[in-house]
Design a protein around this motif. Structure first.
Motif, PDB file in Angstrom:
ATOM      1  N   GLU A 212       0.826  -1.210   0.000  1.00 50.56           N
ATOM      2  CA  GLU A 212       0.000   0.000   0.000  1.00 50.56           C
ATOM      3  C   GLU A 212       0.861   1.261   0.000  1.00 50.56           C
ATOM      4  O   GLU A 212       0.559   2.233  -0.695  1.00 50.56           O
ATOM      5  CB  GLU A 212      -0.946   0.006   1.205  1.00 50.56           C
ATOM      6  N   ARG A 213       1.956   1.230   0.749  1.00 44.45           N
ATOM      7  CA  ARG A 213       2.862   2.390   0.765  1.00 44.45           C
ATOM      8  C   ARG A 213       3.494   2.586  -0.598  1.00 44.45           C
ATOM      9  O   ARG A 213       3.627   3.718  -1.068  1.00 44.45           O
ATOM     10  CB  ARG A 213       3.921   2.213   1.850  1.00 44.45           C
ATOM     11  N   GLN A 214       3.886   1.493  -1.251  1.00 38.88           N
ATOM     12  CA  GLN A 214       4.479   1.592  -2.580  1.00 38.88           C
ATOM     13  C   GLN A 214       3.458   2.102  -3.597  1.00 38.88           C
ATOM     14  O   GLN A 214       3.751   2.973  -4.411  1.00 38.88           O
ATOM     15  CB  GLN A 214       5.026   0.227  -3.031  1.00 38.88           C
ATOM     16  N   ARG A 215       2.247   1.571  -3.537  1.00 37.54           N
ATOM     17  CA  ARG A 215       1.193   1.966  -4.470  1.00 37.54           C
ATOM     18  C   ARG A 215       0.853   3.448  -4.334  1.00 37.54           C
ATOM     19  O   ARG A 215       0.660   4.154  -5.314  1.00 37.54           O
ATOM     20  CB  ARG A 215      -0.061   1.130  -4.206  1.00 37.54           C
ATOM     21  N   ASP A 216       0.768   3.932  -3.092  1.00 32.40           N
ATOM     22  CA  ASP A 216       0.351   5.312  -2.841  1.00 32.40           C
ATOM     23  C   ASP A 216       1.521   6.287  -2.755  1.00 32.40           C
ATOM     24  O   ASP A 216       1.314   7.472  -2.524  1.00 32.40           O
ATOM     25  CB  ASP A 216      -0.472   5.384  -1.558  1.00 32.40           C
ATOM     26  N   HIS A 217       2.742   5.776  -2.919  1.00 33.28           N
ATOM     27  CA  HIS A 217       3.955   6.607  -2.894  1.00 33.28           C
ATOM     28  C   HIS A 217       4.077   7.394  -1.588  1.00 33.28           C
ATOM     29  O   HIS A 217       4.298   8.604  -1.589  1.00 33.28           O
ATOM     30  CB  HIS A 217       3.999   7.554  -4.093  1.00 33.28           C
ATOM     31  N   VAL A 218       3.891   6.702  -0.467  1.00 35.13           N
ATOM     32  CA  VAL A 218       4.045   7.307   0.850  1.00 35.13           C
ATOM     33  C   VAL A 218       5.012   6.471   1.678  1.00 35.13           C
ATOM     34  O   VAL A 218       5.207   5.284   1.427  1.00 35.13           O
ATOM     35  CB  VAL A 218       2.695   7.441   1.595  1.00 35.13           C
ATOM     36  N   SER A 219       5.631   7.095   2.682  1.00 31.50           N
ATOM     37  CA  SER A 219       6.595   6.369   3.508  1.00 31.50           C
ATOM     38  C   SER A 219       5.953   5.726   4.726  1.00 31.50           C
ATOM     39  O   SER A 219       6.571   4.902   5.392  1.00 31.50           O
ATOM     40  CB  SER A 219       7.705   7.312   3.961  1.00 31.50           C
ATOM     41  N   GLY A 220       4.722   6.092   5.061  1.00 31.84           N
ATOM     42  CA  GLY A 220       4.053   5.516   6.221  1.00 31.84           C
ATOM     43  C   GLY A 220       2.616   5.990   6.282  1.00 31.84           C
ATOM     44  O   GLY A 220       2.151   6.717   5.412  1.00 31.84           O
ATOM     45  N   GLY A 221       1.929   5.563   7.310  1.00 31.92           N
ATOM     46  CA  GLY A 221       0.554   5.988   7.500  1.00 31.92           C
ATOM     47  C   GLY A 221      -0.305   4.854   7.997  1.00 31.92           C
ATOM     48  O   GLY A 221       0.180   3.774   8.306  1.00 31.92           O
ATOM     49  N   ALA A 222      -1.600   5.125   8.083  1.00 31.84           N
ATOM     50  CA  ALA A 222      -2.541   4.125   8.562  1.00 31.84           C
ATOM     51  C   ALA A 222      -3.878   4.311   7.857  1.00 31.84           C
ATOM     52  O   ALA A 222      -4.172   5.386   7.335  1.00 31.84           O
ATOM     53  CB  ALA A 222      -2.730   4.254  10.071  1.00 31.84           C
TER      54      ALA A 222
END
Length: 69
Positions: free
Chosen positions: A39-49
Motif C-alpha cells: 500500500e505504501r508503494q502503491r500510494d507513494h508514501v513512507s508511512g501511514g494508517a
C-alpha cells in the motif's frame, strides 16, 4: 516485572487529579491499521494508517470518518 512512567505523564495526570478529580483522555472511536508495504508503494508514501473500523456514536463517526473497505 518493572515498568516506568515518564515524569511529564505523571505530572499531567497528577495536575488533572488535583484540579478536576479525574483524568481526561482523548478518544476517537476508530481502529487504525498500519499501511502494508504494498500500500505504501502503491500510494507513494513512507508511512501511514487506514481506518479499519469506526464505532457508533463516537467523535470519529460525528466527524464523518468512514472505514476503508
Amino acid at each position: 516485572i518493572g515498568f516506568a512512567i515518564p515524569a511529564n505523564v505523571v505530572r499531567t495526570i497528577v495536575d488533572q487529579l488535583i484540579t478536576q478529580g479525574s483524568v481526561t483522555r482523548g478518544y476517537l472511536g476508530l481502529t487504525p491499521v498500519p499501511l502494508s508495504y504494498e500500500e505504501r508503494q502503491r500510494d507513494h508514501v513512507s508511512g501511514g494508517a487506514m481506518v479499519r473500523n469506526v464505532a457508533v456514536d463516537t467523535p470519529a463517526q460525528q466527524a464523518g470518518l468512514h472505514p476503508v473497505t
